[in-house]
Design an enzyme around this catalytic site. Structure first.
Site, PDB file in Angstrom:
ATOM      1  N   VAL A 236       0.852  -1.190   0.000  1.00 52.45           N
ATOM      2  CA  VAL A 236       0.000   0.000   0.000  1.00 52.45           C
ATOM      3  C   VAL A 236       0.884   1.235   0.000  1.00 52.45           C
ATOM      4  O   VAL A 236       1.730   1.405   0.879  1.00 52.45           O
ATOM      5  CB  VAL A 236      -0.931   0.023   1.231  1.00 52.45           C
ATOM      6  CG1 VAL A 236      -1.807   1.273   1.213  1.00 52.45           C
ATOM      7  CG2 VAL A 236      -1.791  -1.234   1.282  1.00 52.45           C
ATOM      8  N   LYS A 237       0.676   2.078  -1.001  1.00 57.43           N
ATOM      9  CA  LYS A 237       1.397   3.349  -1.055  1.00 57.43           C
ATOM     10  C   LYS A 237       0.499   4.434  -0.469  1.00 57.43           C
ATOM     11  O   LYS A 237      -0.646   4.592  -0.878  1.00 57.43           O
ATOM     12  CB  LYS A 237       1.767   3.711  -2.493  1.00 57.43           C
ATOM     13  CG  LYS A 237       2.470   5.067  -2.608  1.00 57.43           C
ATOM     14  CD  LYS A 237       2.641   5.498  -4.056  1.00 57.43           C
ATOM     15  CE  LYS A 237       3.263   6.886  -4.130  1.00 57.43           C
ATOM     16  NZ  LYS A 237       3.312   7.419  -5.511  1.00 57.43           N
TER      17      LYS A 237
END
Length: 350
Positions: A236-237
């Site tokens: 997850v960015k």
């Protein structure tokens, strides 16, 4: 360590000595050399996904640590090619983008369909590639803010990518459609053995108030992270949190008082730890973004973000404009400074 301390300046003691008490370190699944065996192997991911995730972990200066340093260059669509590459025109050529990732010791390079496709046969075996599937393009006028598919998962597989990436603008009117599109794309990616990376960004005019921008609130970005993990994002960015209490101050949605009284504080590492907690307590790896280039302060800001991410239990940093909008040697130096934080074994979980 001396360079890291000097770049942190007056915040050094606070950032390096902080201990998280709301979500203690022993409750999360931290990154490490054994992350695939210890965490991912418990999931339903196919062996090819595990192999490609390990390929990400094994490349570059951070190879073998369980941390990631990724160069993302999709800003030619998101911000326009001129805005992105005029500061350093050599990066109009995608080959130079990949070379920067290689010379900078990155684990991977993330870019667009056309950019990666134009050099895939030259580089696919030399560095892990991540194909960004969708974009918000800004040539439309008046401007609209939506994520449009530019590529198919099969194209990433055929050109030799190890992963696909995508953005969802959580909180926007268009987010429900984007969620459906990316859910289907990520399922197909896992079928083909590709790792999935979600840019879990917030987008809603109501989130930006006069006194605070809740697009970077820990509680709201945390919920975006939770939804990303629910969509089976392996990584997850997220933007580094700068504030909190978006639910409470804007006055919408659902939360619990303990989020603010017990699980978080005003400390930046506690806010980032809540982002990690929202990623299934670290089962999905959190990578924070590096943000735009501001000039002389870029290395200090990047090192600060890396320290916060690492001590919070994050998996690394994805930094683009701070690196490629500089002369090549300065861009490499910035990427290496980020990586040095994750290589320094004295910087531990808070």
């Amino acid at each position: 360590m001396s360079d890291i301390i000097s770049r942190l300046g007056d915040e050094a003691d606070d950032l390096l000595g902080h201990v998280c008490r709301g979500v203690p370190a022993d409750t999360i699944h931290p990154p490490g050399p054994d992350f695939v065996d210890r965490v991912m192997a418990q999931s339903d991911r196919r062996p090819h996904v595990l192999r490609n995730m390990q390929a990400l972990f094994d490349h570059g200066r951070l190879g073998g640590t369980g941390y990631l340093s990724i160069l993302p260059v999709d800003q030619g669509i998101e911000h326009s090619a001129g805005a992105s590459f005029a500061p350093n025109p050599r990066y109009f050529d995608p080959a130079n983008i990949v070379e920067l990732a290689l010379e900078g010791g990155c684990n991977a390079v993330a870019s667009t369909l056309g950019g990666l496709a134009s050099v895939a046969r030259r580089y696919a075996h030399r560095i892990p590639m991540i194909l960004k599937l969708n974009h918000n393009e800004t040539l439309s006028y008046p401007a609209i803010y939506d994520q449009t598919p530019f590529a198919q998962v099969e194209q990433a597989f055929e050109m030799g990518c190890v992963a696909v990436g995508a953005t969802i603008y959580f909180g926007s009117h268009e987010s429900r459609r984007q969620i459906q599109e990316i859910s289907e794309a990520f399922e197909r990616a896992h079928e083909l053995g590709l790792v999935t990376v979600l840019w879990a960004y917030l987008r809603n005019p109501a989130f930006k108030q006069e006194d605070a921008d809740y697009h970077v609130a820990a509680d709201l970005t945390g919920q975006a992270n939770h939804m990303a993990a629910t969509l089976k994002a392996d990584i997850v960015k997220q933007k580094l949190p700068e504030t909190n209490a978006g639910y409470r101050d804007i006055g919408f949605g659902h939360t619990h008082p303990r989020v603010y009284s017990d699980l978080t504080s005003d400390h930046p590492i506690d806010l980032a730890r809540y982002q990690v907690a929202s990623c299934y307590l670290g089962r999905a790896g959190l990578i924070n973004s590096g943000g735009g280039s501001k000039g002389a302060s870029d290395i200090g800001e990047a090192v600060r973000t890396a320290v916060i991410n690492k001590r919070a239990g994050g998996m690394g940093l994805i930094s683009g404009r701070k690196a490629f909008q500089k002369p090549t040697d300065e861009g490499i130096a910035l990427l290496n400074a980020i990586q040095d934080v994750y290589l320094d074994e004295t910087i531990t979980l808070a």
